[in-house]
Design a protein around this motif. Structure first.
Motif, PDB file in Angstrom:
ATOM      1  N   GLU A   1     -54.002  12.665 -85.787  1.00 30.39           N
ATOM      2  CA  GLU A   1     -54.384  13.998 -85.313  1.00 30.39           C
ATOM      3  C   GLU A   1     -55.836  14.010 -84.830  1.00 30.39           C
ATOM      4  O   GLU A   1     -56.170  14.694 -83.852  1.00 30.39           O
ATOM      5  CB  GLU A   1     -54.182  15.026 -86.428  1.00 30.39           C
ATOM      6  CG  GLU A   1     -52.710  15.303 -86.719  1.00 30.39           C
ATOM      7  CD  GLU A   1     -52.510  16.244 -87.893  1.00 30.39           C
ATOM      8  OE1 GLU A   1     -53.510  16.555 -88.593  1.00 30.39           O
ATOM      9  OE2 GLU A   1     -51.360  16.674 -88.122  1.00 30.39           O
ATOM     10  N   ALA A   2     -56.694  13.247 -85.497  1.00 26.47           N
ATOM     11  CA  ALA A   2     -58.091  13.164 -85.064  1.00 26.47           C
ATOM     12  C   ALA A   2     -58.192  12.472 -83.712  1.00 26.47           C
ATOM     13  O   ALA A   2     -59.006  12.860 -82.861  1.00 26.47           O
ATOM     14  CB  ALA A   2     -58.915  12.412 -86.109  1.00 26.47           C
TER      15      ALA A   2
ATOM     16  N   PHE B   1     -60.527   9.073 -98.742  1.00 30.65           N
ATOM     17  CA  PHE B   1     -59.235   9.669 -99.100  1.00 30.65           C
ATOM     18  C   PHE B   1     -58.902   9.522-100.585  1.00 30.65           C
ATOM     19  O   PHE B   1     -57.861  10.005-101.029  1.00 30.65           O
ATOM     20  CB  PHE B   1     -58.121   9.031 -98.259  1.00 30.65           C
ATOM     21  CG  PHE B   1     -58.153   9.416 -96.804  1.00 30.65           C
ATOM     22  CD1 PHE B   1     -57.819  10.699 -96.405  1.00 30.65           C
ATOM     23  CD2 PHE B   1     -58.520   8.493 -95.834  1.00 30.65           C
ATOM     24  CE1 PHE B   1     -57.832  11.060 -95.059  1.00 30.65           C
ATOM     25  CE2 PHE B   1     -58.547   8.838 -94.492  1.00 30.65           C
ATOM     26  CZ  PHE B   1     -58.205  10.128 -94.098  1.00 30.65           C
TER      27      PHE B   1
ATOM     28  N   MET C   1     -60.909  15.047 -92.193  1.00 30.79           N
ATOM     29  CA  MET C   1     -59.549  14.576 -92.398  1.00 30.79           C
ATOM     30  C   MET C   1     -59.212  14.661 -93.879  1.00 30.79           C
ATOM     31  O   MET C   1     -59.945  14.146 -94.716  1.00 30.79           O
ATOM     32  CB  MET C   1     -59.401  13.140 -91.894  1.00 30.79           C
ATOM     33  CG  MET C   1     -59.606  12.995 -90.388  1.00 30.79           C
ATOM     34  SD  MET C   1     -59.236  11.317 -89.792  1.00 30.79           S
ATOM     35  CE  MET C   1     -60.591  10.399 -90.543  1.00 30.79           C
ATOM     36  N   LYS C   2     -58.082  15.337 -94.175  1.00 28.29           N
ATOM     37  CA  LYS C   2     -57.704  15.538 -95.564  1.00 28.29           C
ATOM     38  C   LYS C   2     -56.244  15.171 -95.778  1.00 28.29           C
ATOM     39  O   LYS C   2     -55.430  15.189 -94.842  1.00 28.29           O
ATOM     40  CB  LYS C   2     -57.940  16.995 -95.981  1.00 28.29           C
ATOM     41  CG  LYS C   2     -59.403  17.432 -95.949  1.00 28.29           C
ATOM     42  CD  LYS C   2     -59.531  18.877 -96.399  1.00 28.29           C
ATOM     43  CE  LYS C   2     -60.982  19.343 -96.385  1.00 28.29           C
ATOM     44  NZ  LYS C   2     -61.115  20.756 -96.827  1.00 28.29           N
TER      45      LYS C   2
ATOM     46  N   THR D   1     -51.211  10.143 -90.410  1.00 25.95           N
ATOM     47  CA  THR D   1     -51.086  11.413 -89.681  1.00 25.95           C
ATOM     48  C   THR D   1     -52.448  12.051 -89.457  1.00 25.95           C
ATOM     49  O   THR D   1     -52.739  12.563 -88.366  1.00 25.95           O
ATOM     50  CB  THR D   1     -50.174  12.388 -90.454  1.00 25.95           C
ATOM     51  OG1 THR D   1     -48.870  11.826 -90.575  1.00 25.95           O
ATOM     52  CG2 THR D   1     -50.097  13.734 -89.747  1.00 25.95           C
ATOM     53  N   ALA D   2     -53.300  12.020 -90.479  1.00 26.05           N
ATOM     54  CA  ALA D   2     -54.631  12.619 -90.369  1.00 26.05           C
ATOM     55  C   ALA D   2     -55.456  11.912 -89.305  1.00 26.05           C
ATOM     56  O   ALA D   2     -56.128  12.564 -88.481  1.00 26.05           O
ATOM     57  CB  ALA D   2     -55.348  12.567 -91.715  1.00 26.05           C
ATOM     58  N   ILE D   3     -55.408  10.595 -89.292  1.00 23.26           N
ATOM     59  CA  ILE D   3     -56.166   9.834 -88.287  1.00 23.26           C
ATOM     60  C   ILE D   3     -55.573  10.042 -86.903  1.00 23.26           C
ATOM     61  O   ILE D   3     -56.300  10.207 -85.916  1.00 23.26           O
ATOM     62  CB  ILE D   3     -56.193   8.339 -88.660  1.00 23.26           C
ATOM     63  CG1 ILE D   3     -56.964   8.138 -89.974  1.00 23.26           C
ATOM     64  CG2 ILE D   3     -56.843   7.522 -87.544  1.00 23.26           C
ATOM     65  CD1 ILE D   3     -56.938   6.717 -90.496  1.00 23.26           C
TER      66      ILE D   3
ATOM     67  N   GLN E   1     -49.562  10.138 -94.858  1.00 27.89           N
ATOM     68  CA  GLN E   1     -50.485  11.263 -94.706  1.00 27.89           C
ATOM     69  C   GLN E   1     -51.790  10.821 -94.057  1.00 27.89           C
ATOM     70  O   GLN E   1     -52.327  11.506 -93.177  1.00 27.89           O
ATOM     71  CB  GLN E   1     -50.784  11.895 -96.061  1.00 27.89           C
ATOM     72  CG  GLN E   1     -49.631  12.651 -96.693  1.00 27.89           C
ATOM     73  CD  GLN E   1     -50.088  13.427 -97.919  1.00 27.89           C
ATOM     74  OE1 GLN E   1     -50.972  14.275 -97.832  1.00 27.89           O
ATOM     75  NE2 GLN E   1     -49.492  13.126 -99.061  1.00 27.89           N
ATOM     76  N   ILE E   2     -52.311   9.676 -94.482  1.00 25.72           N
ATOM     77  CA  ILE E   2     -53.560   9.160 -93.904  1.00 25.72           C
ATOM     78  C   ILE E   2     -53.361   8.836 -92.428  1.00 25.72           C
ATOM     79  O   ILE E   2     -54.192   9.174 -91.586  1.00 25.72           O
ATOM     80  CB  ILE E   2     -54.036   7.913 -94.683  1.00 25.72           C
ATOM     81  CG1 ILE E   2     -54.420   8.301 -96.106  1.00 25.72           C
ATOM     82  CG2 ILE E   2     -55.225   7.264 -93.979  1.00 25.72           C
ATOM     83  CD1 ILE E   2     -54.672   7.119 -97.014  1.00 25.72           C
TER      84      ILE E   2
END
Length: 246
Positions: free
Chosen positions: A21-22, A44, A1-2, A17-19, A14-15
């Motif tokens: 998506e995971a 992060f 996750m980036k 969204t990254a989580i 952004q964080i």
């Protein structure tokens, strides 16, 4: 996750969204414990307050749940269709109001979706679904019922008809149609409509569902759609007639 620290998008967003998506991809399965706030902050390269804000966003979407205690923390939640109804209704309401969707367009969409659902409702309805429809039609016929209560009962009747299809995906998709579009439509037509006409149509729809007659249910929903559209036209015409002439 980036995440991209140079992006104009808020870091907490952004964080989140990254989580998210995971979770959606299955990389983080249901009931898995998320890393701690400290671990996520290190991963992060952000502050713990930024991570905390990201977790709040995910919790608001029911994607994670938090538990207290030694074995607590944030866990991937099992999102149910019922849990997402509220978000679907809110989104639909905002879309309709912000984009000035015409009454005719909303009415067309709402009844087209419900009529598509009706054959399944006729096949799969339970005694509870039918009892709810009957109870709401009876409630609507009571003298002295306020406009607000009548509108709420109207929504409950159609919610039962949709849920009778026994398909959670349809119920979720139609949550916006019934519980967002219907109240907005009622706001326009309540002053002009005949309660007796609506009660009669609702009663006959319940009769068709009980009898297993999909064709009658479809025809009656079509009649209700036409009646609703005609009401709106009369309301808009009356409003136009009251406007001062230029």
């Amino acid at each position: 996750m980036k995440i991209d620290p140079d992006s104009s998008t808020d870091l907490s967003a952004q964080i989140a969204t990254a989580i998210r998506e995971a979770i959606v991809s299955g990389a983080m399965p249901v009931d898995e414990r998320l890393p701690s706030e400290s671990e996520l902050a290190e991963q992060f390269a952000v502050s713990r307050s930024t991570v905390r804000e990201a977790l709040k966003r995910l919790a608001a979407q029911s994607l994670i749940r938090t538990q207290r205690g030694a074995t607590g923390g944030a866990f991937v939640n099992r999102l149910r269709f019922e849990d997402a109804y509220g978000q679907q209704i809110t989104t639909s309401t905002l879309l309709l109001s912000m984009n000035a969707v015409s009454f005719q367009t909303a009415c067309e969409a709402r009844y087209a979706l419900e009529r598509a659902c009706a054959p399944l409702s006729v096949q799969r309805r339970t005694a509870d679904h039918l009892a709810t429809m009957r109870a709401e039609a009876h409630r609507q016929a009571q003298p002295g019922l306020t406009d607000e209560a009548f509108c709420a009962s109207d929504v409950a009747f159609h919610r039962a008809l949709v849920d009778a299809a026994g398909n959670p995906v349809l119920s979720y998709q139609l949550a916006g149609a019934v519980e967002a579009m219907q109240p907005l439509m009622n706001m326009i037509t309540f002053s002009a409509r005949s309660r007796e006409t609506i009660v009669d149509l609702h009663t006959r729809i319940a009769d068709a569902v009980e009898a297993g007659n999909a064709q009658d249910a479809d025809t009656l929903l079509s009649d209700l759609a036409t009646y609703t559209e005609d009401l709106a036209k009369s309301v808009f015409a009356a409003r136009l007639a009251k406007q001062p002439k230029q």
